[in-house]
Design an enzyme around this catalytic site. Sequence first.
Site, PDB file in Angstrom:
ATOM      1  N   ASP A  36      14.043  13.185 -22.399  1.00 49.99           N
ATOM      2  CA  ASP A  36      14.290  13.983 -20.949  1.00 49.99           C
ATOM      3  C   ASP A  36      14.982  15.311 -21.226  1.00 49.99           C
ATOM      4  O   ASP A  36      14.721  16.099 -20.531  1.00 49.99           O
ATOM      5  CB  ASP A  36      15.298  12.970 -20.203  1.00 49.99           C
ATOM      6  CG  ASP A  36      14.385  11.668 -19.840  1.00 49.99           C
ATOM      7  OD1 ASP A  36      13.280  11.783 -20.359  1.00 49.99           O
ATOM      8  OD2 ASP A  36      15.250  11.018 -19.157  1.00 49.99           O
ATOM      9  N   GLU A  37      15.838  15.277 -22.370  1.00 54.10           N
ATOM     10  CA  GLU A  37      16.548  16.651 -22.496  1.00 54.10           C
ATOM     11  C   GLU A  37      15.623  17.899 -22.938  1.00 54.10           C
ATOM     12  O   GLU A  37      15.588  18.869 -22.427  1.00 54.10           O
ATOM     13  CB  GLU A  37      17.712  16.507 -23.664  1.00 54.10           C
ATOM     14  CG  GLU A  37      18.678  15.399 -23.283  1.00 54.10           C
ATOM     15  CD  GLU A  37      18.645  14.022 -23.141  1.00 54.10           C
ATOM     16  OE1 GLU A  37      17.669  13.677 -24.003  1.00 54.10           O
ATOM     17  OE2 GLU A  37      18.992  13.497 -22.346  1.00 54.10           O
ATOM     18  N   SER A  84     -11.637   0.754   6.651  1.00 57.65           N
ATOM     19  CA  SER A  84     -10.911  -0.161   6.556  1.00 57.65           C
ATOM     20  C   SER A  84     -11.470  -1.195   5.470  1.00 57.65           C
ATOM     21  O   SER A  84     -12.624  -1.030   5.589  1.00 57.65           O
ATOM     22  CB  SER A  84      -9.843  -0.614   7.591  1.00 57.65           C
ATOM     23  OG  SER A  84     -10.710  -0.940   8.635  1.00 57.65           O
ATOM     24  N   GLU A 116      -9.807  -5.203  -8.262  1.00 62.09           N
ATOM     25  CA  GLU A 116      -8.271  -4.338  -8.561  1.00 62.09           C
ATOM     26  C   GLU A 116      -7.071  -5.033  -7.444  1.00 62.09           C
ATOM     27  O   GLU A 116      -7.439  -5.342  -6.546  1.00 62.09           O
ATOM     28  CB  GLU A 116      -8.596  -3.084  -8.368  1.00 62.09           C
ATOM     29  CG  GLU A 116      -8.968  -2.617  -7.046  1.00 62.09           C
ATOM     30  CD  GLU A 116      -9.640  -1.290  -7.081  1.00 62.09           C
ATOM     31  OE1 GLU A 116     -10.807  -1.056  -7.804  1.00 62.09           O
ATOM     32  OE2 GLU A 116      -9.334  -0.362  -6.382  1.00 62.09           O
ATOM     33  N   LYS A 118      -4.539  -4.993  -4.579  1.00 64.11           N
ATOM     34  CA  LYS A 118      -4.628  -4.386  -3.388  1.00 64.11           C
ATOM     35  C   LYS A 118      -3.312  -3.725  -3.299  1.00 64.11           C
ATOM     36  O   LYS A 118      -2.245  -4.631  -3.104  1.00 64.11           O
ATOM     37  CB  LYS A 118      -4.931  -4.930  -2.332  1.00 64.11           C
ATOM     38  CG  LYS A 118      -4.816  -4.305  -0.693  1.00 64.11           C
ATOM     39  CD  LYS A 118      -5.544  -5.304   0.263  1.00 64.11           C
ATOM     40  CE  LYS A 118      -5.627  -4.543   1.711  1.00 64.11           C
ATOM     41  NZ  LYS A 118      -4.695  -4.045   2.265  1.00 64.11           N
ATOM     42  N   ASP A 120       0.388  -2.401  -1.704  1.00 65.09           N
ATOM     43  CA  ASP A 120       0.792  -2.381  -0.241  1.00 65.09           C
ATOM     44  C   ASP A 120       1.594  -1.409   0.166  1.00 65.09           C
ATOM     45  O   ASP A 120       2.749  -1.164  -0.028  1.00 65.09           O
ATOM     46  CB  ASP A 120       1.778  -3.593  -0.146  1.00 65.09           C
ATOM     47  CG  ASP A 120       1.716  -3.972   1.400  1.00 65.09           C
ATOM     48  OD1 ASP A 120       1.127  -3.510   2.200  1.00 65.09           O
ATOM     49  OD2 ASP A 120       2.614  -5.017   1.578  1.00 65.09           O
ATOM     50  N   TYR A 228      -8.226   4.929  -5.928  1.00 66.03           N
ATOM     51  CA  TYR A 228      -9.172   3.978  -6.298  1.00 66.03           C
ATOM     52  C   TYR A 228     -10.546   4.287  -5.500  1.00 66.03           C
ATOM     53  O   TYR A 228     -11.263   3.507  -5.459  1.00 66.03           O
ATOM     54  CB  TYR A 228      -8.696   2.613  -5.600  1.00 66.03           C
ATOM     55  CG  TYR A 228      -7.949   2.654  -4.194  1.00 66.03           C
ATOM     56  CD1 TYR A 228      -8.700   3.202  -3.061  1.00 66.03           C
ATOM     57  CD2 TYR A 228      -6.550   2.536  -4.042  1.00 66.03           C
ATOM     58  CE1 TYR A 228      -8.057   3.273  -2.082  1.00 66.03           C
ATOM     59  CE2 TYR A 228      -6.080   2.608  -2.724  1.00 66.03           C
ATOM     60  CZ  TYR A 228      -6.820   3.209  -1.663  1.00 66.03           C
ATOM     61  OH  TYR A 228      -6.069   3.113  -0.515  1.00 66.03           O
ATOM     62  N   LYS A 292     -15.088  -4.716  -5.079  1.00 72.17           N
ATOM     63  CA  LYS A 292     -16.091  -3.645  -4.530  1.00 72.17           C
ATOM     64  C   LYS A 292     -17.410  -3.884  -5.209  1.00 72.17           C
ATOM     65  O   LYS A 292     -17.385  -3.940  -6.699  1.00 72.17           O
ATOM     66  CB  LYS A 292     -15.440  -2.278  -4.814  1.00 72.17           C
ATOM     67  CG  LYS A 292     -14.277  -1.904  -3.973  1.00 72.17           C
ATOM     68  CD  LYS A 292     -13.676  -0.414  -4.406  1.00 72.17           C
ATOM     69  CE  LYS A 292     -12.311  -0.534  -3.835  1.00 72.17           C
ATOM     70  NZ  LYS A 292     -11.470   0.467  -4.238  1.00 72.17           N
ATOM     71  N   LYS A 316      -6.808 -11.883   0.279  1.00 63.66           N
ATOM     72  CA  LYS A 316      -5.442 -12.130   0.432  1.00 63.66           C
ATOM     73  C   LYS A 316      -4.711 -13.040   0.052  1.00 63.66           C
ATOM     74  O   LYS A 316      -5.076 -14.417   0.054  1.00 63.66           O
ATOM     75  CB  LYS A 316      -5.019 -11.890   2.216  1.00 63.66           C
ATOM     76  CG  LYS A 316      -5.596 -10.610   2.859  1.00 63.66           C
ATOM     77  CD  LYS A 316      -4.473  -9.569   2.386  1.00 63.66           C
ATOM     78  CE  LYS A 316      -4.516  -8.502   3.325  1.00 63.66           C
ATOM     79  NZ  LYS A 316      -3.893  -8.471   4.569  1.00 63.66           N
ATOM     80  N   CYS A 411      30.843  -3.775  20.285  1.00 60.95           N
ATOM     81  CA  CYS A 411      31.081  -4.346  18.875  1.00 60.95           C
ATOM     82  C   CYS A 411      31.367  -5.602  18.751  1.00 60.95           C
ATOM     83  O   CYS A 411      32.357  -6.009  19.293  1.00 60.95           O
ATOM     84  CB  CYS A 411      32.070  -3.318  17.986  1.00 60.95           C
ATOM     85  SG  CYS A 411      32.312  -3.914  16.439  1.00 60.95           S
ATOM     86  N   CYS A 414      35.170  -5.619  16.791  1.00 59.63           N
ATOM     87  CA  CYS A 414      36.242  -4.971  17.436  1.00 59.63           C
ATOM     88  C   CYS A 414      36.146  -4.952  19.017  1.00 59.63           C
ATOM     89  O   CYS A 414      37.471  -4.538  19.637  1.00 59.63           O
ATOM     90  CB  CYS A 414      36.658  -3.799  16.914  1.00 59.63           C
ATOM     91  SG  CYS A 414      35.637  -2.288  17.334  1.00 59.63           S
ATOM     92  N   CYS A 429      28.904   1.092  16.148  1.00 63.76           N
ATOM     93  CA  CYS A 429      30.196   0.752  16.920  1.00 63.76           C
ATOM     94  C   CYS A 429      30.985   2.201  16.765  1.00 63.76           C
ATOM     95  O   CYS A 429      31.208   2.759  15.658  1.00 63.76           O
ATOM     96  CB  CYS A 429      30.871  -0.471  16.070  1.00 63.76           C
ATOM     97  SG  CYS A 429      32.728  -0.146  16.379  1.00 63.76           S
ATOM     98  N   CYS A 434      37.968  -0.085  14.003  1.00 65.83           N
ATOM     99  CA  CYS A 434      37.198  -1.540  14.044  1.00 65.83           C
ATOM    100  C   CYS A 434      37.418  -2.031  12.879  1.00 65.83           C
ATOM    101  O   CYS A 434      37.289  -1.358  11.543  1.00 65.83           O
ATOM    102  CB  CYS A 434      35.691  -1.111  14.120  1.00 65.83           C
ATOM    103  SG  CYS A 434      34.469  -2.518  13.944  1.00 65.83           S
TER     104      CYS A 434
HETATM  105  S1  IVH Z   1     -10.448   0.528  -1.017  1.00 64.30           S
HETATM  106  C1  IVH Z   1     -13.660   0.879   2.059  1.00 64.30           C
HETATM  107  N1  IVH Z   1      -8.812  -0.156  -2.632  1.00 64.30           N
HETATM  108  O1  IVH Z   1      -6.139  -1.262   1.948  1.00 64.30           O
HETATM  109  C2  IVH Z   1     -12.711   1.081   1.021  1.00 64.30           C
HETATM  110  N2  IVH Z   1      -8.044  -0.171  -0.473  1.00 64.30           N
HETATM  111  O2  IVH Z   1      -7.483  -2.727   4.456  1.00 64.30           O
HETATM  112  C3  IVH Z   1     -11.173   1.090   1.562  1.00 64.30           C
HETATM  113  N3  IVH Z   1      -5.669  -0.538  -0.316  1.00 64.30           N
HETATM  114  O3  IVH Z   1      -6.694   1.728   3.964  1.00 64.30           O
HETATM  115  C4  IVH Z   1     -10.167   1.225   0.534  1.00 64.30           C
HETATM  116  N4  IVH Z   1      -5.100  -0.966  -2.418  1.00 64.30           N
HETATM  117  O4  IVH Z   1      -4.803   1.441   2.270  1.00 64.30           O
HETATM  118  C5  IVH Z   1      -8.915   0.004  -1.670  1.00 64.30           C
HETATM  119  N5  IVH Z   1      -7.427  -1.082  -4.475  1.00 64.30           N
HETATM  120  C6  IVH Z   1      -7.692  -0.580  -3.261  1.00 64.30           C
HETATM  121  C7  IVH Z   1      -6.583  -0.658  -2.361  1.00 64.30           C
HETATM  122  C8  IVH Z   1      -6.841  -0.240  -0.899  1.00 64.30           C
HETATM  123  C9  IVH Z   1      -4.792  -1.008  -1.165  1.00 64.30           C
HETATM  124  C10 IVH Z   1      -5.504  -0.154   1.440  1.00 64.30           C
HETATM  125  C11 IVH Z   1      -5.976   0.975   1.724  1.00 64.30           C
HETATM  126  C12 IVH Z   1      -6.982   0.731   2.756  1.00 64.30           C
HETATM  127  C13 IVH Z   1      -6.609  -0.648   3.314  1.00 64.30           C
HETATM  128  C14 IVH Z   1      -7.711  -1.328   3.805  1.00 64.30           C
END
Ligand code: IVH
Length: 674
Positions: A36-37, A84, A116, A118, A120, A228, A292, A316, A411, A414, A429, A434
């Site tokens: 890092d330095e 989506s 892959e 998903k 969040d 992705y 995919k 999911k 509150c 207090c 508050c 308090c």
């Molecule tokens: S592919 C049509 N790959 O999931 C392809 N999406 O529910 C759509 N997400 O809006 C995106 N990890 O925010 C893809 N490995 C991944 C993902 C991913 C998270 C999210 C992304 C998308 C949402 C769809």
Amino acid sequence: MKKIPENIEKEIIKLVKDLNYHCYRYYVLDSPVISDEEYDKLYRHLKELEERYIFILPDSPTQRVGAPPLDKFERVKHTEPMLSLDNAFSYDEVREFDERVKRFLKTEEDVEYTVEPKYDGLAMELTYRKGILYKASTRGDGYEGEDVFLNIKTIKAVPLKIEDADVPEEIDIRGEVYMDIKEFESMNREREKEGEPAFANPRNAAAGSIRQLNSSITAKRKLHLACYGVGAVSGISFKSQWEFIAWLKKERFPVPAIIKLVRGIDGVIDVIKEIEQKRNVFPFETDGAVIKVNDFELQRILGVKTREPRWATAYKFTAHKAVTRIKNIIFSVGRTGTITPVADLETVRIGGVNVSSSSLHNWDEIARKDIRVGDTVVVERAGDVIPHVVEVINKDKRGKGSEPPEPPQKCPVCGSAVEREEGEVAYRCIGLNCAAQVQERIKHYASRAAMDIEGLGVKNVELLYLQGLVKHFTDIYTLKKEDLVDLPRFAEKSSQNLIEAIEKSKHTTLTRFLYSLGIIHVGEYSAKLLARDFDHIEDLYHVKSERITEIKQMGEKIAESISRFFNDHENINTLEALKSLGVKILNPDFMKEKEEKRPLEGLIFVITGTLPRSRDEVEELIGKAGGHVSGSISKRTNFLVAGEEPGSKLQKAQSLGVRKISYEDLLKLIEEGS
Ligand code: IVH
């Protein structure tokens, strides 16, 4: 403008290239090749050259620190819509997806898929034109998002330039911006300390960070990216997802932690199982796996039904969830008066842990989920994240008495009035005295990162407060041993120790002192920024907020808060009282030229034994005052700074006639000069 000499231009180009490579090693591969330095040294050198020759390359790492705040985000249209995903909740549903794909493609043969995690987080689109990142936007409604270019640039794993002789004319790269679980938790701890409401989960934290109008705030939140997907593209073409991911890797883009290519749905299910198994060891939150169709030509044939492609689905995972009942909603009051609603739950076991309460985060969250006392709720514990209420499941079976909870009118501790600042989700508050706030303030004042009074932890503060001995942090300094010895948690030795620890803590730095005051929004980092700009605490008395915003990285909100604090008579009285009670504030962080006095110039120090401050801090102090710290005693040593249990160095010092001084002597030396 001065013309830049050719050799300097070359040097800058090389520095930018090297630094970007090291950034990639560190943030994408997690395997740095320099310290890092060394990195900091190269970075500082680049910055100096850039400033001297006013020559800044668009992909320079110095462009990642954020820019002046914006008034609003501009809207950006996506060239190709950001879609989506359809969901599958069981392996059977994953198989049904595969059958639909085959039916549509009119094939009996196994299809090739990529699988892959998903992520969040938040979907983003990054546009590179001739290899340079020039646009970045959020997904928005899929057709139009917000321009968050300045914020995206601050993410260290995002390449600012594609380093390849053969770059595409233009390419839209899609990916997820996310925050690691550890980072999310430490940020929430910081926020709670500073009296700001916690984020409910890493996703919200990432969203809140990316949607900052002030990109220098985003720069401080350690965000990541996993790429992705590809949108509009010209000047290059890819045959498949697998080929595209390989290209991303080659061009140093961060890609999902796992991505596998398999033929046939059985293979897909194996990978899903593998990802689910690894789920708890991933540093990030994942709630599923994305499947995919690999071949882009097949993707094109399969096409899109309304918003979701036929060629992909998201499996999911089942979260660690349990159903329980909310017995009550209680309010907890923090140091700055922030009132956090907490659900008091009938205890349930979730993923091997007993859960009996869950933060409801803030009032908006309660309203949005329509949470009431008596409700049956689903509580989730994802990863190591604190449990949270996902949803209410008995809304239609609620009894007659069921009412939405009232926000706190006063509150709960207090009884003072509460207020909600415009645009804030938290109620606060406003009571100055308090009991909850006062105790939290004392706890904060004495805590390790603040005045560091050993032995004055949470339990002892509560005890001393209830005994009426410490009602304000100034009272700490009037405590006597006799006050303590007869208390339940104290005896002769522990009382003596606490009194000594209090004495020791009186010598402090301006950074620690400012932090310990508990000024709203002022954490350790902002305290340090202040200490760099102001020599003495008195220089802050009656300060105007405009003077604070002159400091780089200080926004208006924090400046207002600091100015309000130092324009309050009561607070000034407290500061003066602390000084007359013996609190001595030294400021090794003050960096202005006038610090050039360097009272310890030419002196060599050796440190030994346990001192009231950490070794690093003492070394920094000596260094800033112009002195030099050496590891071993010699005839050239001027002073041995000795703490408790000094060991053999003390004997050696005595035999060589080196003067031994205490930490307090050292401070005097710095203050008064040698
Ligand atoms: S592919 C049509 N790959 O999931 C392809 N999406 O529910 C759509 N997400 O809006 C995106 N990890 O925010 C893809 N490995 C991944 C993902 C991913 C998270 C999210 C992304 C998308 C949402 C769809």
